[in-house]
Design an enzyme around this catalytic site. Sequence first.
Site, PDB file in Angstrom:
ATOM      1  CB  THR A 133     -36.063  21.517 -46.288  1.00 44.79           C
ATOM      2  OG1 THR A 133     -36.912  22.090 -47.280  1.00 44.79           O
ATOM      3  CG2 THR A 133     -36.908  21.140 -45.082  1.00 44.79           C
ATOM      4  CG  ASP A 134     -37.089  26.100 -49.068  1.00 36.17           C
ATOM      5  OD1 ASP A 134     -37.549  24.947 -48.984  1.00 36.17           O
ATOM      6  OD2 ASP A 134     -37.087  26.754 -50.138  1.00 36.17           O
ATOM      7  CD  GLU A 135     -40.964  21.488 -48.645  1.00 40.72           C
ATOM      8  OE1 GLU A 135     -41.875  20.943 -47.999  1.00 40.72           O
ATOM      9  OE2 GLU A 135     -40.662  21.134 -49.797  1.00 40.72           O
ATOM     10  CE1 TYR A 158     -38.520  16.349 -46.078  1.00 39.31           C
ATOM     11  CE2 TYR A 158     -39.386  18.406 -46.977  1.00 39.31           C
ATOM     12  CZ  TYR A 158     -38.309  17.578 -46.690  1.00 39.31           C
ATOM     13  OH  TYR A 158     -37.035  17.972 -47.008  1.00 39.31           O
ATOM     14  CE  LYS A 162     -34.873  17.842 -43.286  1.00 38.92           C
ATOM     15  NZ  LYS A 162     -33.690  16.923 -43.335  1.00 38.92           N
TER      16      LYS A 162
HETATM   17  P1  NAD Z   1     -33.359  11.488 -51.054  1.00 35.43           P
HETATM   18  O1  NAD Z   1     -34.733  11.013 -50.691  1.00 35.43           O
HETATM   19  O2  NAD Z   1     -32.941  11.484 -52.472  1.00 35.43           O
HETATM   20  O3  NAD Z   1     -32.267  10.629 -50.248  1.00 35.43           O
HETATM   21  C1  NAD Z   1     -32.429  10.310 -48.894  1.00 35.43           C
HETATM   22  C2  NAD Z   1     -31.413   9.223 -48.542  1.00 35.43           C
HETATM   23  O4  NAD Z   1     -31.593   8.905 -47.143  1.00 35.43           O
HETATM   24  C3  NAD Z   1     -31.614   7.922 -49.318  1.00 35.43           C
HETATM   25  O5  NAD Z   1     -30.375   7.448 -49.812  1.00 35.43           O
HETATM   26  C4  NAD Z   1     -32.193   6.967 -48.289  1.00 35.43           C
HETATM   27  O6  NAD Z   1     -31.853   5.607 -48.527  1.00 35.43           O
HETATM   28  C5  NAD Z   1     -31.583   7.491 -47.000  1.00 35.43           C
HETATM   29  N1  NAD Z   1     -32.398   7.143 -45.815  1.00 35.43           N
HETATM   30  C6  NAD Z   1     -33.735   7.301 -45.665  1.00 35.43           C
HETATM   31  N2  NAD Z   1     -34.130   6.841 -44.478  1.00 35.43           N
HETATM   32  C7  NAD Z   1     -33.011   6.391 -43.846  1.00 35.43           C
HETATM   33  C8  NAD Z   1     -32.773   5.806 -42.576  1.00 35.43           C
HETATM   34  N3  NAD Z   1     -33.782   5.544 -41.708  1.00 35.43           N
HETATM   35  N4  NAD Z   1     -31.511   5.482 -42.234  1.00 35.43           N
HETATM   36  C9  NAD Z   1     -30.479   5.714 -43.098  1.00 35.43           C
HETATM   37  N5  NAD Z   1     -30.653   6.236 -44.327  1.00 35.43           N
HETATM   38  C10 NAD Z   1     -31.909   6.581 -44.692  1.00 35.43           C
HETATM   39  O7  NAD Z   1     -33.242  12.936 -50.413  1.00 35.43           O
HETATM   40  P2  NAD Z   1     -32.531  14.258 -50.981  1.00 35.43           P
HETATM   41  O8  NAD Z   1     -33.469  14.951 -51.877  1.00 35.43           O
HETATM   42  O9  NAD Z   1     -31.192  13.917 -51.436  1.00 35.43           O
HETATM   43  O10 NAD Z   1     -32.434  15.109 -49.623  1.00 35.43           O
HETATM   44  C11 NAD Z   1     -31.334  14.946 -48.750  1.00 35.43           C
HETATM   45  C12 NAD Z   1     -31.509  15.869 -47.554  1.00 35.43           C
HETATM   46  O11 NAD Z   1     -31.570  17.223 -48.005  1.00 35.43           O
HETATM   47  C13 NAD Z   1     -32.794  15.627 -46.773  1.00 35.43           C
HETATM   48  O12 NAD Z   1     -32.500  15.792 -45.413  1.00 35.43           O
HETATM   49  C14 NAD Z   1     -33.740  16.708 -47.272  1.00 35.43           C
HETATM   50  O13 NAD Z   1     -34.672  17.045 -46.261  1.00 35.43           O
HETATM   51  C15 NAD Z   1     -32.776  17.832 -47.545  1.00 35.43           C
HETATM   52  N6  NAD Z   1     -33.178  18.793 -48.604  1.00 35.43           N
HETATM   53  C16 NAD Z   1     -33.601  18.330 -49.831  1.00 35.43           C
HETATM   54  C17 NAD Z   1     -33.913  19.260 -50.822  1.00 35.43           C
HETATM   55  C18 NAD Z   1     -34.350  18.814 -52.212  1.00 35.43           C
HETATM   56  O14 NAD Z   1     -34.751  19.660 -53.004  1.00 35.43           O
HETATM   57  N7  NAD Z   1     -34.264  17.547 -52.555  1.00 35.43           N
HETATM   58  C19 NAD Z   1     -33.826  20.624 -50.557  1.00 35.43           C
HETATM   59  C20 NAD Z   1     -33.410  21.041 -49.282  1.00 35.43           C
HETATM   60  C21 NAD Z   1     -33.076  20.115 -48.314  1.00 35.43           C
HETATM   61  O1  DAU Z   2     -37.955  23.293 -50.868  1.00 39.03           O
HETATM   62  C1  DAU Z   2     -37.127  22.202 -50.597  1.00 39.03           C
HETATM   63  C2  DAU Z   2     -37.895  20.916 -50.773  1.00 39.03           C
HETATM   64  O2  DAU Z   2     -38.110  20.756 -52.167  1.00 39.03           O
HETATM   65  C3  DAU Z   2     -37.190  19.706 -50.183  1.00 39.03           C
HETATM   66  O3  DAU Z   2     -37.086  19.862 -48.794  1.00 39.03           O
HETATM   67  C4  DAU Z   2     -37.967  18.422 -50.498  1.00 39.03           C
HETATM   68  O4  DAU Z   2     -37.239  17.300 -50.025  1.00 39.03           O
HETATM   69  C5  DAU Z   2     -38.123  18.332 -51.997  1.00 39.03           C
HETATM   70  O5  DAU Z   2     -38.894  17.196 -52.312  1.00 39.03           O
HETATM   71  C6  DAU Z   2     -38.790  19.589 -52.555  1.00 39.03           C
HETATM   72  O6  DAU Z   2     -40.180  19.668 -52.162  1.00 39.03           O
HETATM   73  P1  DAU Z   2     -41.334  20.103 -53.198  1.00 39.03           P
HETATM   74  O7  DAU Z   2     -42.605  19.568 -52.687  1.00 39.03           O
HETATM   75  O8  DAU Z   2     -41.257  21.551 -53.509  1.00 39.03           O
HETATM   76  O9  DAU Z   2     -40.806  19.287 -54.514  1.00 39.03           O
HETATM   77  P2  DAU Z   2     -41.595  18.435 -55.622  1.00 39.03           P
HETATM   78  O10 DAU Z   2     -40.593  18.129 -56.689  1.00 39.03           O
HETATM   79  O11 DAU Z   2     -42.354  17.304 -55.025  1.00 39.03           O
HETATM   80  O12 DAU Z   2     -42.640  19.469 -56.206  1.00 39.03           O
HETATM   81  C7  DAU Z   2     -42.238  20.707 -56.766  1.00 39.03           C
HETATM   82  C8  DAU Z   2     -43.506  21.476 -57.126  1.00 39.03           C
HETATM   83  O13 DAU Z   2     -44.153  20.799 -58.227  1.00 39.03           O
HETATM   84  C9  DAU Z   2     -44.526  21.543 -56.006  1.00 39.03           C
HETATM   85  O14 DAU Z   2     -45.190  22.790 -56.040  1.00 39.03           O
HETATM   86  C10 DAU Z   2     -45.520  20.424 -56.342  1.00 39.03           C
HETATM   87  C11 DAU Z   2     -45.486  20.390 -57.871  1.00 39.03           C
HETATM   88  N1  DAU Z   2     -45.717  19.059 -58.483  1.00 39.03           N
HETATM   89  C12 DAU Z   2     -44.957  18.018 -58.045  1.00 39.03           C
HETATM   90  C13 DAU Z   2     -45.127  16.758 -58.591  1.00 39.03           C
HETATM   91  C14 DAU Z   2     -44.314  15.584 -58.082  1.00 39.03           C
HETATM   92  C15 DAU Z   2     -46.638  18.907 -59.508  1.00 39.03           C
HETATM   93  O15 DAU Z   2     -47.317  19.868 -59.924  1.00 39.03           O
HETATM   94  N2  DAU Z   2     -46.815  17.653 -60.039  1.00 39.03           N
HETATM   95  C16 DAU Z   2     -46.108  16.572 -59.613  1.00 39.03           C
HETATM   96  O16 DAU Z   2     -46.343  15.444 -60.135  1.00 39.03           O
END
Ligand code: NAD
Ligand code: DAU
Length: 352
Positions: A133-135, A158, A162
Amino acid sequence: MTKKSILITGGAGFIGSHVVRLFVQKYPEYHIFNLDKLTYAGNLKNLTDIEQAPNYTFIKADLVDAVAIESLFQKHQFDGVIHLAAESHVDRSISNPMDFVMTNVVGTVNLLNAAKNAWKADFNNKLFYHVSTDEVYGSLHDGGFFLETTPYDPQSPYSASKASSDHFVRAYHNTYKIPVVISNCSNNYGPNQFPEKLIPLFINNIRNNKPLPVYGKGENVRDWLYVVDHARAIDMVYHKGKNGETYNIGGFNEWTNIDLIKVVCKTMDVKLGRTPGTSEQLITYVTDRAGHDLRYAIDAHKIMRELGWEPSLQFEEGIEKTIDWYLTNQQWMDEVTSGDYANYYDNLYGNR
Ligand code: NAD
Ligand code: DAU
């Protein structure tokens, strides 16, 4: 000819399910193994369209269970790993950091050990791809963008977990010569995202006329990418990325939360046939997230220049497709928001 076997972890989650679908459909000559623990975020209904495909197998397993992971690598000859499984929600990492240490750090090291042990006799044509992730780069306060060379500065449990997993992947590459690639992507949106994340949460709350909890003043900035474009990027990095390299992925698509929420509100008013302005009345400013990162913004020029990737969708098109998907898949939403979700919601938002 022996088929290439690829292990995709977290394939029942949001991004993982799009990656599994893309690989199963695009590469019939590969066998795709989807390993997932099926936590609250994992949902096999995300994959019903491909679950009968002859080149697809689901494995229920927990990455924290080192013995189980090791034996899977002995049983199947995996040629590659695409590692997406993680605890992924920042708010949950604030209330329960140890789950993130276990899955994201210990789970990743277990997977690295299993791959190293299975492959060490011959690393040729093997690849461990870690999806991150970019975080990990922290929070931008003074302009600029995250580059692949930006120093790590994670700010939440988190992102710290990562960042730690990224460091382990690089350490295993450096120490044991295991072939690796890493990508760091910005915020994804699209179908199948668990509705604890901003966009699906707000779509669902608007549909149910519930308050839209905006953290702080809504001025935080995120850089949004349609999930299928992320999956396409992962395909390119897996096949064309250089051993040991990192690729940033993002859509050059920055929005303050409040502006993004207003777009969602306007689109929902149109889709639901409500008077313009109805959904915006649900906006409620609540206590900010602890340690809330101000701005993320990815410089994606390296993957565009070196691998030829670019986002295929403009945001306006992507958000409309996304809203349409949630509105036509209300049963999916109703199922994932039943049960434990109600407790999660009350615990997080009840005291804000
Ligand atoms: P998600 O939470 O939707 O899915 C995570 C999956 O991992 C789920 O299916 C869960 O059951 C599985 N999992 C969790 N713990 C596990 C374990 N101990 N063993 C096996 N499986 C397990 O997540 P996502 O949003 O699809 O993100 C996927 C990946 O991409 C993550 O590594 C996240 O850090 C990264 N990522 C997410 C975003 C985003 O915006 N969602 C952006 C950049 C990177
Ligand atoms: O940048 C990549 C990341 O983006 C991934 O690595 C993470 O897995 C993914 O969850 C996401 O993280 P964020 O914290 O940016 O996403 P989230 O959807 O939780 O929140 C987006 C923005 O909205 C953040 O600034 C917090 C705000 N927010 C979020 C929720 C859930 C609100 O204002 N209200 C809310 O209820």
